[in-house]
Write a protein that holds these residues in place. Structure first.
Motif, PDB file in Angstrom:
ATOM      1  N   UNK A   1       9.631  26.293  14.120  1.00 27.52           N
ATOM      2  CA  UNK A   1       9.191  27.611  13.700  1.00 27.52           C
ATOM      3  C   UNK A   1       9.280  27.700  12.180  1.00 27.52           C
ATOM      4  N   UNK A   2       8.211  28.135  11.572  1.00 30.12           N
ATOM      5  CA  UNK A   2       8.168  28.295  10.109  1.00 30.12           C
ATOM      6  C   UNK A   2       8.860  29.593   9.708  1.00 30.12           C
ATOM      7  N   UNK A   3       9.545  29.543   8.575  1.00 31.14           N
ATOM      8  CA  UNK A   3      10.251  30.716   8.058  1.00 31.14           C
ATOM      9  C   UNK A   3       9.578  31.185   6.775  1.00 31.14           C
ATOM     10  N   UNK A   4       9.345  32.493   6.715  1.00 34.45           N
ATOM     11  CA  UNK A   4       8.714  33.102   5.547  1.00 34.45           C
ATOM     12  C   UNK A   4       9.655  34.139   4.966  1.00 34.45           C
ATOM     13  N   UNK A   5       9.936  34.013   3.688  1.00 38.90           N
ATOM     14  CA  UNK A   5      10.745  34.978   2.954  1.00 38.90           C
ATOM     15  C   UNK A   5       9.815  36.034   2.378  1.00 38.90           C
ATOM     16  N   UNK A   6      10.099  37.296   2.711  1.00 37.65           N
ATOM     17  CA  UNK A   6       9.323  38.424   2.190  1.00 37.65           C
ATOM     18  C   UNK A   6      10.184  39.122   1.145  1.00 37.65           C
ATOM     19  N   UNK A   7       9.711  39.170  -0.082  1.00 38.73           N
ATOM     20  CA  UNK A   7      10.411  39.873  -1.164  1.00 38.73           C
ATOM     21  C   UNK A   7       9.565  41.098  -1.490  1.00 38.73           C
ATOM     22  N   UNK A   8      10.022  42.259  -1.028  1.00 37.30           N
ATOM     23  CA  UNK A   8       9.223  43.485  -1.087  1.00 37.30           C
ATOM     24  C   UNK A   8      10.154  44.692  -1.093  1.00 37.30           C
ATOM     25  N   UNK A   9       9.967  45.602  -2.045  1.00 37.78           N
ATOM     26  CA  UNK A   9      10.847  46.770  -2.144  1.00 37.78           C
ATOM     27  C   UNK A   9      10.315  48.007  -1.420  1.00 37.78           C
ATOM     28  N   UNK A  10       9.087  47.963  -0.928  1.00 40.88           N
ATOM     29  CA  UNK A  10       8.515  49.101  -0.215  1.00 40.88           C
ATOM     30  C   UNK A  10       8.734  48.908   1.285  1.00 40.88           C
ATOM     31  N   UNK A  11       9.420  49.871   1.908  1.00 38.25           N
ATOM     32  CA  UNK A  11       9.767  49.752   3.324  1.00 38.25           C
ATOM     33  C   UNK A  11       8.547  49.563   4.227  1.00 38.25           C
ATOM     34  N   UNK A  12       7.486  50.312   3.977  1.00 39.54           N
ATOM     35  CA  UNK A  12       6.294  50.224   4.824  1.00 39.54           C
ATOM     36  C   UNK A  12       5.623  48.867   4.697  1.00 39.54           C
ATOM     37  N   UNK A  13       5.512  48.357   3.472  1.00 41.15           N
ATOM     38  CA  UNK A  13       4.916  47.031   3.271  1.00 41.15           C
ATOM     39  C   UNK A  13       5.784  45.940   3.884  1.00 41.15           C
ATOM     40  N   UNK A  14       7.108  46.086   3.774  1.00 39.75           N
ATOM     41  CA  UNK A  14       8.026  45.115   4.374  1.00 39.75           C
ATOM     42  C   UNK A  14       7.847  45.101   5.884  1.00 39.75           C
ATOM     43  N   UNK A  15       7.832  46.285   6.494  1.00 42.57           N
ATOM     44  CA  UNK A  15       7.703  46.379   7.948  1.00 42.57           C
ATOM     45  C   UNK A  15       6.378  45.785   8.415  1.00 42.57           C
ATOM     46  N   UNK A  47       9.807  28.169   4.311  1.00 41.61           N
ATOM     47  CA  UNK A  47       8.575  27.397   4.232  1.00 41.61           C
ATOM     48  C   UNK A  47       7.554  28.036   3.296  1.00 41.61           C
ATOM     49  N   UNK A  48       7.697  29.353   3.058  1.00 40.19           N
ATOM     50  CA  UNK A  48       6.775  30.078   2.190  1.00 40.19           C
ATOM     51  C   UNK A  48       7.462  31.363   1.734  1.00 40.19           C
ATOM     52  N   UNK A  49       7.103  31.833   0.545  1.00 40.18           N
ATOM     53  CA  UNK A  49       7.642  33.087   0.018  1.00 40.18           C
ATOM     54  C   UNK A  49       6.479  34.032  -0.293  1.00 40.18           C
ATOM     55  N   UNK A  50       6.579  35.261   0.206  1.00 33.90           N
ATOM     56  CA  UNK A  50       5.667  36.345  -0.188  1.00 33.90           C
ATOM     57  C   UNK A  50       6.414  37.151  -1.233  1.00 33.90           C
ATOM     58  N   UNK A  51       5.901  37.209  -2.443  1.00 32.41           N
ATOM     59  CA  UNK A  51       6.631  37.819  -3.558  1.00 32.41           C
ATOM     60  C   UNK A  51       5.880  39.011  -4.133  1.00 32.41           C
TER      61      UNK A  51
END
Length: 124
Positions: A1-15, A47-51
């Protein structure tokens, strides 16, 4: 399973990002600021970062630079995940060396296609 790190300060965008990615079978890690994003990237080597670019402490470009500065995380694909979509913003992200660009509001088809393409490229 690939793991993606989400770096996001907006709750709605994170969800939204978390729910879509998990529904597609990805594991996710979450950070609400750049410092935590860098820390999680170094600890877990996803495996990937969304920044997100606009973050409350260090901006996404600086966090990206810190992730790339470490040998263990330098090759991880990092995608700018941002509402800043002017040509100047895109050039800034491209010049910094990000591997991709996903604009907000999110087009889910493009979002998933970009992630799948970068993960496949990282494997080859």
């Amino acid at each position: 399973m690939k793991t993606i790190l989400i770096v996001e300060d907006n709750d709605k965008n994170m969800k939204l990002a978390r729910d879509v990615l998990q529904a597609k079978g990805y594991a996710t890690l979450e950070a609400v600021n750049g410092e935590d994003g860098v820390r999680l990237a170094l600890e877990h080597k996803p495996d990937l970062v969304l920044m997100d670019i606009q973050l409350p402490d260090i901006n996404g470009i600086e966090a990206f630079g810190r992730i790339r500065a470490h040998a263990g995380t330098a090759a991880i694909p990092v995608v700018a995940f941002t509402a800043s979509v002017t040509p100047m913003d895109r050039n800034r992200v491209t010049d910094a060396g990000f591997d991709g660009f996903i604009s907000k509001p999110v087009n889910l088809k493009e979002f998933l296609a970009t992630i799948a393409q970068l993960l496949a490229k990282a494997e080859s």
